[in-house]
Write an enzyme that holds these catalytic residues in place. Sequence first.
Site, PDB file in Angstrom:
ATOM      1  N   LYS A  75       0.534  -1.211   2.415  1.00 46.66           N
ATOM      2  CA  LYS A  75      -0.630  -0.360   2.718  1.00 46.66           C
ATOM      3  C   LYS A  75      -1.000   0.455   1.500  1.00 46.66           C
ATOM      4  CE  LYS A  75      -3.576   1.565   5.535  1.00 46.66           C
ATOM      5  NZ  LYS A  75      -4.602   1.269   4.528  1.00 46.66           N
ATOM      6  N   LYS A  99       5.284   7.396   0.329  1.00 48.56           N
ATOM      7  CA  LYS A  99       4.355   8.245   1.096  1.00 48.56           C
ATOM      8  C   LYS A  99       4.413   7.867   2.576  1.00 48.56           C
ATOM      9  CE  LYS A  99       0.431   8.795  -1.068  1.00 48.56           C
ATOM     10  NZ  LYS A  99      -0.940   8.605  -1.558  1.00 48.56           N
ATOM     11  N   LYS A 111      -1.108  -1.344  -3.490  1.00 49.72           N
ATOM     12  CA  LYS A 111      -2.250  -0.722  -4.177  1.00 49.72           C
ATOM     13  C   LYS A 111      -3.023  -1.817  -4.879  1.00 49.72           C
ATOM     14  CE  LYS A 111      -3.570   3.608  -4.956  1.00 49.72           C
ATOM     15  NZ  LYS A 111      -3.264   4.674  -3.989  1.00 49.72           N
ATOM     16  N   THR A 195      -7.684  13.214   3.621  1.00 51.19           N
ATOM     17  CA  THR A 195      -6.767  13.527   2.519  1.00 51.19           C
ATOM     18  C   THR A 195      -6.913  14.994   2.119  1.00 51.19           C
ATOM     19  OG1 THR A 195      -7.081  11.245   1.782  1.00 51.19           O
ATOM     20  CG2 THR A 195      -5.894  12.701   0.288  1.00 51.19           C
ATOM     21  N   ASN A 226     -13.853  12.966  -3.374  1.00 55.34           N
ATOM     22  CA  ASN A 226     -13.589  13.015  -1.934  1.00 55.34           C
ATOM     23  C   ASN A 226     -12.449  13.973  -1.606  1.00 55.34           C
ATOM     24  OD1 ASN A 226     -11.708  11.846   0.326  1.00 55.34           O
ATOM     25  ND2 ASN A 226     -13.793  11.406   0.903  1.00 55.34           N
TER      26      ASN A 226
HETATM   27  N1  GLU Z   1      -5.824   5.829  -1.400  1.00 60.24           N
HETATM   28  C1  GLU Z   1      -5.196   6.748  -0.509  1.00 60.24           C
HETATM   29  C2  GLU Z   1      -3.831   7.139  -1.035  1.00 60.24           C
HETATM   30  O1  GLU Z   1      -3.537   7.018  -2.194  1.00 60.24           O
HETATM   31  C3  GLU Z   1      -5.164   6.265   0.933  1.00 60.24           C
HETATM   32  C4  GLU Z   1      -4.402   5.018   1.179  1.00 60.24           C
HETATM   33  C5  GLU Z   1      -4.577   4.413   2.558  1.00 60.24           C
HETATM   34  O2  GLU Z   1      -5.241   4.989   3.400  1.00 60.24           O
HETATM   35  O3  GLU Z   1      -4.028   3.337   2.760  1.00 60.24           O
HETATM   36  O4  GLU Z   1      -3.031   7.680  -0.310  1.00 60.24           O
END
Ligand code: GLU
Length: 421
Positions: A75, A99, A111, A195, A226
Site C-alpha cells: 500500500k 506506517k 510506493k 493526512t 494538500n
Molecule cells: N501518500 C500517502 C503517504 O505517504 C498516503 C498513502 C496511502 O494512502 O496509501 O502516506
Amino acid sequence: METGISNNKINTYDVARQQIEHAVEQLGLSDDVYERLKAPDRLVEAAIPVEMDNGEVRVFIGYRSQHNNVLGPYKGGIRFAPNVNADEVKALSIWMTFKCAIARVPFGGGKGAVACNPGEMSPKELERMSRKYIRKMVPVLGSKVDIPAPDLNTNAQVMAWMVDEYCNIQQYNDFGVITGKPLDVGGCVGRETATGRGLMYAVRAAAKVKGLALAGATVVLQGFGNVGSNAARSMSQQGSKIIGVTDIGGGVYNPKGIDVESLITYCRATGSVKGFPGCEAIDNKDIFALDCDIILPTAVENQITAAIAEHIKAGIIGEGANGPTTPAADQILKEKGVLVVPDILANSGGAIVSYFEWVQNNYSFYWPEAEIEKQLEQKIMEAFEHLYTYTCNCSDTITMREAAFMYAIKRLADAMKIRGW
Ligand code: GLU
C-alpha cells in the site's frame, strides 16, 4: 496537488536501511530480520512513453516498489516529481510498511513514482501518462495485491484516471485497487483532508504530553500543498496561530498570525504563498529557525539537516512529510529535547483513511463523514498513546522515531516468523 521543495543529496534508501538495522539491533533480533526487511520484495521500473500535445513522444521512467506484504497487500502513494529515482521510491515503500504496521491497518508497504515535471504538463498529457503508468504496472497491482494512492503532485483526479484504466483493462469495476479517488467513483469522504487532519491529532497528543495547549500555540509550516494546507487549517481550528509558511515559490511570516483560509484561497489563485498581503517575506531556509512552539515540515525528504536543527527553537516537530529530518539532525534534536513525532506515525492519517476507503469499496457500503472522522481520530490517538508509552518504557534516551521502528519491526518479525518466512 501537493507542492514540493527541492531535495538535497542525502540518500533516503541508505537512511531507511540504517533505521531498520538500528532497530533490529536495539530489539536484539537476528540479522535475518534485517536481511528480510532491508530491501523491497520487488521493484518494477518501466518506460512510460507518452504522446505530448505537440505530437512528440516522450519516454518517462515509472517505478513501483513493493517492500513487504506480511501484514496485508502492499500500500502506498504514487508521486510525480522531476528528480525521483529508484532509491527514493524504495525508501518511501519501506516507510509505508512501518506506517501501516504502527497504525494497525492490515497493509504492507509500497510506493510508486514517475520522474516527470507535472508543472510543465497539460491535463491531457498528465492523463495519458497516468493511464500508461497503470498499463505498465497492471500485472503487479490489485485490490488484494498492491493498492496505490495519491502522493506528491498527484490527486483524486489522477487516481480517477488510474482506476478507470485499471477497470477498463480488467473489464470489471474493482474500485478498491486504488484509494484517494473522487467521491463519485468510490472515494471516501474526508480522505483528501485526512493526512493534514491526522497530523493535527498527532501533534495535539504530543503537545499534551509536553504540557502545551494547541490553542494559542505558534506554528510554522514548510510546504503548503494538500498536507500542509489541511494541517494549517486543522491547527487553526484548534486555536493555534500559524505565523510562518513557505513553499516552493517562497515564504510568508507574520508574528501576529496568518489567516489560513485567506492564504489557501490566495495560494490556489497564484500557485504559491509568496507575496500574501500583510506578511513579511521569509526564505525557505529560515522558516525552521523562527521562534515558535511547533514546526510542521510538510514538503519532502531531508529538509531538516544538522545545520538547521542547531537553530530550531520549537519544542515539537510533527512530520507531515515523509523523511523530512536527517539522522544527524535527529541526534541534535534528541539532545535539545525536541519531541519529534515521526512521519510513520504523524502522517499516517492518509493511509488510515485509505484503509477505510478500501474497506468501504470491498463492501460497497459507505459510511458518513462523522464516522470516518471519529475513527481517524481514534486510530491516530491510539497509535500515539501506544508508541509514546512504548518510548517511555524502552529507556529515557530513546526517541519516538527509534521506538516507532522498534515497535513496527517487532510486529513484522513476529508475523514473518509465524508465517514461516
Ligand atoms: N501518500 C500517502 C503517504 O505517504 C498516503 C498513502 C496511502 O494512502 O496509501 O502516506
